[in-house]
Motif scaffolding. Sequence first.
Motif, PDB file in Angstrom:
ATOM      1  N   LEU A 175      55.290  49.924  18.195  1.00 53.01           N
ATOM      2  CA  LEU A 175      53.881  50.121  17.869  1.00 53.01           C
ATOM      3  C   LEU A 175      53.204  50.686  19.103  1.00 53.01           C
ATOM      4  O   LEU A 175      53.425  50.186  20.214  1.00 53.01           O
ATOM      5  CB  LEU A 175      53.231  48.795  17.470  1.00 53.01           C
ATOM      6  N   GLY A 176      52.403  51.725  18.925  1.00 56.06           N
ATOM      7  CA  GLY A 176      51.789  52.354  20.085  1.00 56.06           C
ATOM      8  C   GLY A 176      50.360  52.763  19.840  1.00 56.06           C
ATOM      9  O   GLY A 176      49.930  52.959  18.700  1.00 56.06           O
ATOM     10  N   GLY A 177      49.626  52.891  20.911  1.00 55.59           N
ATOM     11  CA  GLY A 177      48.264  53.394  20.893  1.00 55.59           C
ATOM     12  C   GLY A 177      48.037  54.181  22.166  1.00 55.59           C
ATOM     13  O   GLY A 177      48.344  53.706  23.260  1.00 55.59           O
ATOM     14  N   ARG A 178      47.571  55.430  22.007  1.00 58.22           N
ATOM     15  CA  ARG A 178      47.360  56.278  23.171  1.00 58.22           C
ATOM     16  C   ARG A 178      46.062  57.058  23.020  1.00 58.22           C
ATOM     17  O   ARG A 178      45.710  57.492  21.926  1.00 58.22           O
ATOM     18  CB  ARG A 178      48.542  57.250  23.337  1.00 58.22           C
ATOM     19  N   ALA A 215      52.506  50.689  24.509  1.00 61.71           N
ATOM     20  CA  ALA A 215      53.420  50.504  23.386  1.00 61.71           C
ATOM     21  C   ALA A 215      54.047  49.116  23.451  1.00 61.71           C
ATOM     22  O   ALA A 215      54.218  48.541  24.522  1.00 61.71           O
ATOM     23  CB  ALA A 215      54.520  51.566  23.399  1.00 61.71           C
ATOM     24  N   PHE A 216      54.363  48.622  22.284  1.00 66.65           N
ATOM     25  CA  PHE A 216      55.128  47.391  22.118  1.00 66.65           C
ATOM     26  C   PHE A 216      56.404  47.811  21.406  1.00 66.65           C
ATOM     27  O   PHE A 216      56.353  48.473  20.371  1.00 66.65           O
ATOM     28  CB  PHE A 216      54.334  46.389  21.276  1.00 66.65           C
ATOM     29  N   THR A 217      57.555  47.477  21.959  1.00 69.77           N
ATOM     30  CA  THR A 217      58.828  47.831  21.338  1.00 69.77           C
ATOM     31  C   THR A 217      59.640  46.563  21.090  1.00 69.77           C
ATOM     32  O   THR A 217      59.568  45.620  21.879  1.00 69.77           O
ATOM     33  CB  THR A 217      59.613  48.848  22.194  1.00 69.77           C
ATOM     34  N   ALA A 221      53.494  50.813  29.402  1.00 67.74           N
ATOM     35  CA  ALA A 221      52.544  51.921  29.511  1.00 67.74           C
ATOM     36  C   ALA A 221      53.317  53.151  29.025  1.00 67.74           C
ATOM     37  O   ALA A 221      54.442  53.395  29.443  1.00 67.74           O
ATOM     38  CB  ALA A 221      52.089  52.082  30.949  1.00 67.74           C
ATOM     39  N   HIS A 222      52.719  53.921  28.107  1.00 62.05           N
ATOM     40  CA  HIS A 222      53.441  54.973  27.393  1.00 62.05           C
ATOM     41  C   HIS A 222      52.660  56.279  27.466  1.00 62.05           C
ATOM     42  O   HIS A 222      51.455  56.292  27.196  1.00 62.05           O
ATOM     43  CB  HIS A 222      53.616  54.525  25.935  1.00 62.05           C
ATOM     44  N   ALA A 223      53.330  57.374  27.810  1.00 59.32           N
ATOM     45  CA  ALA A 223      52.717  58.702  27.836  1.00 59.32           C
ATOM     46  C   ALA A 223      53.561  59.659  26.996  1.00 59.32           C
ATOM     47  O   ALA A 223      54.774  59.518  26.912  1.00 59.32           O
ATOM     48  CB  ALA A 223      52.621  59.217  29.267  1.00 59.32           C
ATOM     49  N   ARG A 224      52.874  60.615  26.355  1.00 55.12           N
ATOM     50  CA  ARG A 224      53.551  61.657  25.569  1.00 55.12           C
ATOM     51  C   ARG A 224      52.953  63.003  25.931  1.00 55.12           C
ATOM     52  O   ARG A 224      51.738  63.137  26.039  1.00 55.12           O
ATOM     53  CB  ARG A 224      53.366  61.414  24.075  1.00 55.12           C
ATOM     54  N   PHE A 225      53.829  63.993  26.126  1.00 55.29           N
ATOM     55  CA  PHE A 225      53.400  65.354  26.397  1.00 55.29           C
ATOM     56  C   PHE A 225      53.959  66.262  25.311  1.00 55.29           C
ATOM     57  O   PHE A 225      55.159  66.242  25.034  1.00 55.29           O
ATOM     58  CB  PHE A 225      53.885  65.827  27.774  1.00 55.29           C
ATOM     59  N   ALA A 226      53.094  67.063  24.681  1.00 51.12           N
ATOM     60  CA  ALA A 226      53.517  68.007  23.649  1.00 51.12           C
ATOM     61  C   ALA A 226      53.993  69.287  24.330  1.00 51.12           C
ATOM     62  O   ALA A 226      53.188  70.060  24.854  1.00 51.12           O
ATOM     63  CB  ALA A 226      52.377  68.296  22.689  1.00 51.12           C
ATOM     64  N   LEU A 260      57.543  59.068  27.713  1.00 53.76           N
ATOM     65  CA  LEU A 260      58.102  58.247  28.775  1.00 53.76           C
ATOM     66  C   LEU A 260      57.294  56.965  28.832  1.00 53.76           C
ATOM     67  O   LEU A 260      56.064  57.000  28.713  1.00 53.76           O
ATOM     68  CB  LEU A 260      58.000  58.996  30.105  1.00 53.76           C
ATOM     69  N   ALA A 261      57.973  55.827  28.987  1.00 52.93           N
ATOM     70  CA  ALA A 261      57.278  54.542  29.026  1.00 52.93           C
ATOM     71  C   ALA A 261      57.939  53.619  30.045  1.00 52.93           C
ATOM     72  O   ALA A 261      59.162  53.600  30.165  1.00 52.93           O
ATOM     73  CB  ALA A 261      57.293  53.891  27.647  1.00 52.93           C
ATOM     74  N   PHE A 262      57.094  52.870  30.754  1.00 53.57           N
ATOM     75  CA  PHE A 262      57.572  51.882  31.723  1.00 53.57           C
ATOM     76  C   PHE A 262      56.746  50.622  31.598  1.00 53.57           C
ATOM     77  O   PHE A 262      55.548  50.682  31.331  1.00 53.57           O
ATOM     78  CB  PHE A 262      57.465  52.410  33.167  1.00 53.57           C
TER      79      PHE A 262
END
Length: 172
Positions: free
Chosen positions: A58-61, A73-75, A91-96, A109-111
Amino acid sequence: MICCKQTALFLPAVAIAVVASSRGASADAVVDARLGVAWMTRSKSTALEHLFKPTLRLGGRATLGERFEVGGAFTALLDTNEHYRVLGFLAHARFAVIATRRFSLGAGLAFGLGSDADILHTELRADGTVAPYGFAALDARFSLSHHWFLSAEIAYENFALLHLGVVVGFRL
């Protein structure tokens, strides 16, 4: 002093709050859920029930510009057996990398921190505490409408789990 578990819960919330405050009240956001299957790349067992497990993310950005999203994110690796169960707060980031009106090819990428489950270790023994946690992902996102999207995602998590899943998301 803050406990590791409290820090794990706090990390994604801080990431979302920082991005939202930098954008002001009109910040766009994305919420999504991935449901899929994980292949245990380090499993010592060849039994199918030990090799493959259901997963949930589950994620929110918050969005920054047209291509970048930052949040949390929660995994989870869903299993009744405590030796296989994994929970992570990241902490989660996404790049298109490629972005059009109807399609997006992205890298994530998430850490953060997660449970140190037995299944994540080559020798299948963990101390049962919280440990550093992370994943790298690639996804193909298709817009269904202005708000809804559907993705296929592949992710490599904590050097032990290969995920394949379907993501359903909503743009706020």
